[in-house]
Design a protein around this motif. Sequence first.
Motif, PDB file in Angstrom:
ATOM      1  N   VAL A 120       4.071   4.067 -69.400  1.00  0.00           N
ATOM      2  CA  VAL A 120       3.524   5.378 -69.057  1.00  0.00           C
ATOM      3  C   VAL A 120       2.403   5.769 -70.014  1.00  0.00           C
ATOM      4  O   VAL A 120       1.366   6.308 -69.601  1.00  0.00           O
ATOM      5  N   THR A 121       2.588   5.507 -71.300  1.00  0.00           N
ATOM      6  CA  THR A 121       1.559   5.829 -72.294  1.00  0.00           C
ATOM      7  C   THR A 121       0.255   5.089 -71.990  1.00  0.00           C
ATOM      8  O   THR A 121      -0.835   5.678 -72.008  1.00  0.00           O
ATOM      9  N   THR A 122       0.364   3.806 -71.687  1.00  0.00           N
ATOM     10  CA  THR A 122      -0.824   3.006 -71.384  1.00  0.00           C
ATOM     11  C   THR A 122      -1.485   3.459 -70.084  1.00  0.00           C
ATOM     12  O   THR A 122      -2.719   3.553 -70.000  1.00  0.00           O
ATOM     13  N   ALA A 123      -0.661   3.742 -69.054  1.00  0.00           N
ATOM     14  CA  ALA A 123      -1.216   4.160 -67.768  1.00  0.00           C
ATOM     15  C   ALA A 123      -1.944   5.496 -67.885  1.00  0.00           C
ATOM     16  O   ALA A 123      -3.038   5.673 -67.326  1.00  0.00           O
ATOM     17  N   PRO A 161      19.933  -0.324 -75.567  1.00  0.00           N
ATOM     18  CA  PRO A 161      19.261  -0.318 -74.259  1.00  0.00           C
ATOM     19  C   PRO A 161      18.544   0.999 -73.959  1.00  0.00           C
ATOM     20  O   PRO A 161      17.440   0.992 -73.403  1.00  0.00           O
ATOM     21  N   LEU A 162      19.152   2.125 -74.326  1.00  0.00           N
ATOM     22  CA  LEU A 162      18.501   3.412 -74.099  1.00  0.00           C
ATOM     23  C   LEU A 162      17.243   3.540 -74.947  1.00  0.00           C
ATOM     24  O   LEU A 162      16.196   3.998 -74.469  1.00  0.00           O
ATOM     25  N   ALA A 163      17.329   3.135 -76.210  1.00  0.00           N
ATOM     26  CA  ALA A 163      16.159   3.182 -77.075  1.00  0.00           C
ATOM     27  C   ALA A 163      15.042   2.300 -76.534  1.00  0.00           C
ATOM     28  O   ALA A 163      13.864   2.703 -76.498  1.00  0.00           O
ATOM     29  N   ALA A 190       9.798   1.334 -74.214  1.00  0.00           N
ATOM     30  CA  ALA A 190       9.001   0.596 -73.232  1.00  0.00           C
ATOM     31  C   ALA A 190       8.307   1.518 -72.241  1.00  0.00           C
ATOM     32  O   ALA A 190       7.353   1.102 -71.580  1.00  0.00           O
ATOM     33  N   THR A 191       8.784   2.777 -72.159  1.00  0.00           N
ATOM     34  CA  THR A 191       8.208   3.705 -71.187  1.00  0.00           C
ATOM     35  C   THR A 191       7.172   4.631 -71.807  1.00  0.00           C
ATOM     36  O   THR A 191       6.019   4.683 -71.383  1.00  0.00           O
ATOM     37  N   ILE A 192       7.579   5.384 -72.856  1.00  0.00           N
ATOM     38  CA  ILE A 192       6.666   6.363 -73.449  1.00  0.00           C
ATOM     39  C   ILE A 192       6.448   6.109 -74.933  1.00  0.00           C
ATOM     40  O   ILE A 192       6.048   7.002 -75.669  1.00  0.00           O
ATOM     41  N   GLY A 193       6.709   4.891 -75.385  1.00  0.00           N
ATOM     42  CA  GLY A 193       6.392   4.524 -76.755  1.00  0.00           C
ATOM     43  C   GLY A 193       4.888   4.385 -76.955  1.00  0.00           C
ATOM     44  O   GLY A 193       4.093   4.608 -76.035  1.00  0.00           O
ATOM     45  N   ASN A 194       4.477   4.000 -78.139  1.00  0.00           N
ATOM     46  CA  ASN A 194       3.042   3.890 -78.431  1.00  0.00           C
ATOM     47  C   ASN A 194       2.333   2.909 -77.510  1.00  0.00           C
ATOM     48  O   ASN A 194       1.142   3.081 -77.210  1.00  0.00           O
TER      49      ASN A 194
END
Length: 257
Positions: free
Chosen positions: A99-102, A84-86, A91-95
């Motif tokens: 956040v990365t997309t935004a 879950p942590l991974a 999902a937040t700052i992955g490729n």
Amino acid sequence: MLVGLVLPVIALATGAFEGDSLASSVGSGYRHALWGSVKLSLVCAVLGAVFGLLVARAVLAGGAVLRRLVLTASGVLANFGGVPLAFMFIATIGNAGIVTTALHDWTGLDLANSPFSLYQFGGLAVVYLYFLVPLMVIVIAPALDGVRAEWSEAAENLGASRWQYWRHVAGPLLAPPVMAGALLLFCGSLSAFATAQAMVGATVPLVTLQIANALSGNVSADNAGVGAALAIEMIILVSIVMAVYWAIERRTARWLR
């Protein structure tokens, strides 16, 4: 204790000393993985101890309500790990994370092609700190409570500067619990598996991942013996670290009575 600890260790030791498993476990590839785990654990232990100490110091000075909120949250976050942590970080700052997309859409900043990668050594260290810093907050808070305000006032009345107070009074008292907390974080980082498996796979050489590969169902019995030998090496390393931790904790408890 017998079923959960003693018998598994005996089984591992039996497998480790069969054939040349122990000799194979210190080969170049496995040794590189062991050093990778130790290096990652050292980095996470130092950074986690520093940031945890700073957060705990700020929280304890911020009042009773903030203290209760942060310590309660730390108790939850310190036990939040694994897949879950991974997934949360991916999902937040992955490729392709939110956040990365935004950031790419709003500012043109492309985190996916930046020097920092979530799927390398540095990214894994950041993810580990997510649960190690709260753990350090929990561990160091009682020691900070043991440093009495009267000592600071007495040092000030005797003409000591703030630096001298921390150098000669509070620093020596807090050094053992900080070291003990760092050792605890080291053990936590060394033994973590599921988060690293879900995030980096074979990208970052870690001994826990090598053990999992050796003990998986599609390997030979010889490799299973190597996995047992690697596990024994980890147990020995963690036992040494925890012995030092317990010795420091006993010394700290005596000083802060």
